[in-house]
Design a protein around this motif. Sequence first.
Motif: not given
Length: 387
Positions: A163, A165-167, A190
Amino acid sequence: MISRDEILANLDGYDAKKAKIGVVASHSALDTCDGATSEGFKTVAICQKGREATFDKYFKKYYNADGSIYRGVVDETVILDKFNGILDPKVQEKMMKDNILFIPNRSFVSYCGIDAVENDFKVPMVGSRNLLRSEERGDEKDYYWILDKANLPAPKKVEKPEDIDNVGLTIVKVHHKQKKLERGFFTAKSYEQFCQKSEELIKDGVIDENFLESARMEQYIIGPVFNLDFFYSPLEEKGSKLELLGIDWRFESSLDGFCRLPGKQQVELENDGILPEYTVCGHNSATLRESLLDKAFELAEKYVEATKKYYDPGIIGPFCLQTCVDKDLHFHIYDVAPRIGGGTNVHMAVGHPYGNSLWRREMSTGRRLAMEVRKAIEQGRLDEIIT
Ligand SMILES: Nc1ncnc2c1ncn2[C@@H]1O[C@H](COP(=O)(O)OP(=O)(O)O)[C@@H](O)[C@H]1O
Ligand SMILES: [Mg+2]
């Protein structure tokens, strides 16, 4: 958990006029002893053999012939083989016979273990015994749980490494593998970087291979750190029961050394696999811009309310909201200490800026604690601040 009634029964055996302030000799003990001295108490430092010199020699208290203090802040030391020797029933008996009111700090809980603090330590304690567990990250009703209940802003939790990569930039909070009480924290922007860095740190023996099992991952807040040193007084009847005493922030090694290098050199070090560590080794003082003070009080009021609701009797005495402030001037609370903070020595004897201004004299956290104890004794209300 030892019932409050049992502790109050132990308190019944005390001669309040002869009360002394006792503390585990580490963390914030000097501030506690200094403040207690300013308020006219005798102090007892519970030391571990080999770590006693600061208390037993360098800050030992001496008196003049007329009874005034010549120098120092520690009246007596009890030197144990290990800090957790304080749990020995004989040691506890002796402390209670000596009318010691005990001030819990983080070293006390770290060295004794939270289960023993709750179940085996029978000495009357100034503060909220049941709240100490909320500091154990990962426990069911830890401070994140309280922050959530109180609708207080905390950094967004990252559930799994993918996650990131999103946060975006994430801080991974893990115990240091070798330095058991220290941090093996690292940051990653990342999933790929998370894998790279964690492999590096495992190889270097900084974190354990199974570190993810007990890791807390959350959004990294880019902004300065403000540890807000608050005090909640159950005894106060005229003014606000909530006080802001001061603000501190930390020196961390090796992180702070990295920050003082040119950026290019920092990147080169990282490329060589040398990553900063987060070991606390000192503190400094800070203030907030005034327009942020209202917000800070609002956070603390909400925290106090939530502890009253979910952790009866709620917070008593000092507590520390550890925050970062982002670019839009929003607070994010990343940690809460439901006891005297680790950085309060920075205000020892000189007092906290806000505490001094409020009380019109030097008011460190240690002194504020002792002042509350003194007030409680004078008003016959010790039972309201003891658990
Ligand atoms: N979410 C976060 N964003 C930015 N920095 C953080 C965050 N959480 C922690 N930190 C940094 O890491 C340090 C230690 O974090 P903390 O959660 O208080 O761990 P501990 O209590 O084990 O020392 C803080 O002083 C702060 O500098
Ligand atoms: Mg902390």
